[in-house]
Design an enzyme around this catalytic site. Structure first.
Site, PDB file in Angstrom:
ATOM      1  N   ASP A 261       7.936  11.579  -6.737  1.00  0.00           N
ATOM      2  CA  ASP A 261       8.120  10.211  -6.244  1.00  0.00           C
ATOM      3  C   ASP A 261       7.672  10.169  -4.783  1.00  0.00           C
ATOM      4  O   ASP A 261       8.063  11.024  -3.971  1.00  0.00           O
ATOM      5  CB  ASP A 261       9.588   9.802  -6.351  1.00  0.00           C
ATOM      6  CG  ASP A 261       9.789   8.319  -6.077  1.00  0.00           C
ATOM      7  OD1 ASP A 261       9.657   7.540  -7.037  1.00  0.00           O
ATOM      8  OD2 ASP A 261      10.069   7.953  -4.919  1.00  0.00           O
ATOM      9  N   ASN A 269       3.842  -0.051   2.166  1.00  0.00           N
ATOM     10  CA  ASN A 269       3.350  -1.386   1.833  1.00  0.00           C
ATOM     11  C   ASN A 269       3.688  -2.391   2.932  1.00  0.00           C
ATOM     12  O   ASN A 269       2.862  -3.238   3.303  1.00  0.00           O
ATOM     13  CB  ASN A 269       3.936  -1.854   0.500  1.00  0.00           C
ATOM     14  CG  ASN A 269       3.284  -1.182  -0.701  1.00  0.00           C
ATOM     15  OD1 ASN A 269       2.105  -0.838  -0.646  1.00  0.00           O
ATOM     16  ND2 ASN A 269       4.042  -0.983  -1.760  1.00  0.00           N
ATOM     17  N   ASP A 278      -2.007   1.111  -2.311  1.00  0.00           N
ATOM     18  CA  ASP A 278      -2.800   1.488  -3.487  1.00  0.00           C
ATOM     19  C   ASP A 278      -3.631   2.739  -3.211  1.00  0.00           C
ATOM     20  O   ASP A 278      -3.781   3.605  -4.080  1.00  0.00           O
ATOM     21  CB  ASP A 278      -3.721   0.339  -3.890  1.00  0.00           C
ATOM     22  CG  ASP A 278      -2.966  -0.852  -4.474  1.00  0.00           C
ATOM     23  OD1 ASP A 278      -1.767  -0.685  -4.782  1.00  0.00           O
ATOM     24  OD2 ASP A 278      -3.579  -1.921  -4.614  1.00  0.00           O
ATOM     25  N   GLU A 304       5.846   4.078  -7.731  1.00  0.00           N
ATOM     26  CA  GLU A 304       5.402   5.267  -7.017  1.00  0.00           C
ATOM     27  C   GLU A 304       5.885   6.558  -7.675  1.00  0.00           C
ATOM     28  O   GLU A 304       5.920   7.618  -7.043  1.00  0.00           O
ATOM     29  CB  GLU A 304       5.877   5.223  -5.557  1.00  0.00           C
ATOM     30  CG  GLU A 304       7.375   5.218  -5.370  1.00  0.00           C
ATOM     31  CD  GLU A 304       7.989   3.815  -5.367  1.00  0.00           C
ATOM     32  OE1 GLU A 304       9.070   3.660  -4.804  1.00  0.00           O
ATOM     33  OE2 GLU A 304       7.367   2.881  -5.916  1.00  0.00           O
TER      34      GLU A 304
END
Length: 398
Positions: A261, A269, A278, A304
């Site tokens: 993770d 973000n 991304d 993620e």
């Protein structure tokens, strides 16, 4: 109409139907360029049968016979172009062009020879054999060949050999007739046309099955692939991981799972934007694929979170893999982001227990991942069986 003439009419219709079938496949997916060449090849076959029928009905001379010969040979060459496209083999266009030109010259030269001549028939049929052998070579040199492709290879080989058998069949069945117009009235024509039809239909139908197989495989792959990362999605991962797990269980080999993770991904973000997030996902996915070897069963489970199975790896090997991936990712710059900015990931590792299902294995790996998150992130934690943990605790108590 003679029996051979009836077979010729059937061949004309069948060639048209096969050309239409391949054209339909080509229209379904513009990327399937091989289907266009197959359609064109069988279109030439349709023209050949039409020319042969006109020779029989109206009568003709040598040039029409040579033209008929050239049309069917060109159709076979076009089919070979499709094979080269399908199997990603370099198109042997020069070899086919030389074969075609020399064959037409030879066919022209033998027109004055007696039609009952064994050697004339051999010279007439040998170019068909040679062009079919080129198709055999194309499929044979393909690196990606499954069972159906191997069957196609055998069928093409048999089809090539049947051309060489025709001079002998001519002798057995009493010749090809004194003139081209007499050909369809002979027993040889009936048998020869039937034999050619069987192989032509067999090759075409098998090629259609192979192309449908590839289409279904592509559709399945697309439905099981995460478009952003290029890894499998959860559905594709669970299917393939279950198959790999069952295989390992049958063979008694170790099997490990790593779940990862990305740390503080929401902050990525929020700080740099979703496009940058991304790129981080894509970079981590590329690292997993490169580290695991080929073909990896790796997935983006969602957001993620990622997973990768390691068939043949025990807990120690899986942990080393996770540690290597963790260190490589934390040291890796991400294109488009500040050069001094680094990102990290946490990992949970578990090894398959006897009679354990994939869901049980994933649950334990996920628990280990949760422990890595709780203990500061950017680390690897393993899931040990309860019996091992109990033994460790007992040892410490002593």
């Amino acid at each position: 109409m003679s029996g051979a003439g009836f077979i010729l009419a059937i061949n004309f219709v069948v060639a048209g139907l096969l050309a239409a079938a391949f054209l339909t496949v080509a229209l379904y997916d513009a990327k399937l360029t091989a289907a266009r060449w197959f359609a064109l090849g069988y279109g030439f076959g349709m023209a050949y049968f039409g020319i042969e029928f006109m020779i029989y009905m109206l009568g003709s001379n040598g040039p029409a016979v040579v033209f008929s010969f050239a049309v069917v040979l060109a159709g076979m060459a076009l089919f070979n172009v499709g094979l080269a496209q399908k199997y990603s083999v370099q198109n042997p266009r020069t070899t086919m062009a030389v074969t075609f030109i020399l064959s037409v010259v030879v066919c022209t030269l033998i027109q004055d020879q007696p039609r009952t001549s064994f050697w004339r028939m051999l010279a007439y049929q040998a170019p068909y054999f040679a062009m079919q052998v080129i198709g055999v070579w194309i499929v044979g040199f393909s690196r990606a060949r499954g069972r159906l492709d191997t069957v196609l290879l055998v069928l093409l080989s048999a089809s090539a050999l049947q051309f060489l058998s025709k001079p002998f069949l001519m002798v057995v069945f009493g010749g090809t007739g004194a003139t081209p117009q007499d050909y369809l009235s002979t027993n040889y024509a009936l048998f020869s046309q039937t034999l050619s039809t069987i192989f032509a239909i067999g090759v075409a139908l098998l090629m259609l099955v192979i192309m449908v197989r590839d289409i279904l495989a592509a559709v399945t792959s697309k439905s099981e692939t995460d478009t952003l990362s290029g890894l499998y999605n959860r559905g594709g991962f669970e299917r393939l991981a279950t198959e790999a797990l069952e295989h390992a269980a049958r063979r008694g080999t170790p099997f490990a799972l790593v779940i990862a993770d990305l740390d503080h991904f929401k902050a990525v973000n929020d700080t740099f934007g979703h496009a940058s997030g991304d790129r981080v996902i894509q970079a981590f996915a590329g690292l997993l694929k490169g580290a695991a070897g080929a073909p990896p069963i790796a997935a983006r489970l969602g957001g993620e979170e990622f997973a990768i199975v390691l068939p043949g790896a025990n807990l120690i090997a899986a942990r080393l893999f996770a540690e290597g991936a963790r260190a490589a990712f934390s040291a890796r710059p991400i294109e488009g982001l500040p050069a001094d900015k680094r990102f990290t990931a946490s990992f949970g590792v578990a090894e398959l227990l006897a009679s354990e299902s994939l869901s049980g294995l994933m649950r334990r790996a996920d628990e280990a991942l949760y422990a890595a998150k709780e203990e500061g992130r950017d680390c690897v934690r393993v899931s040990r069986p309860a019996a091992v943990v109990a033994g460790l605790l007992a040892g410490r108590a002593k």
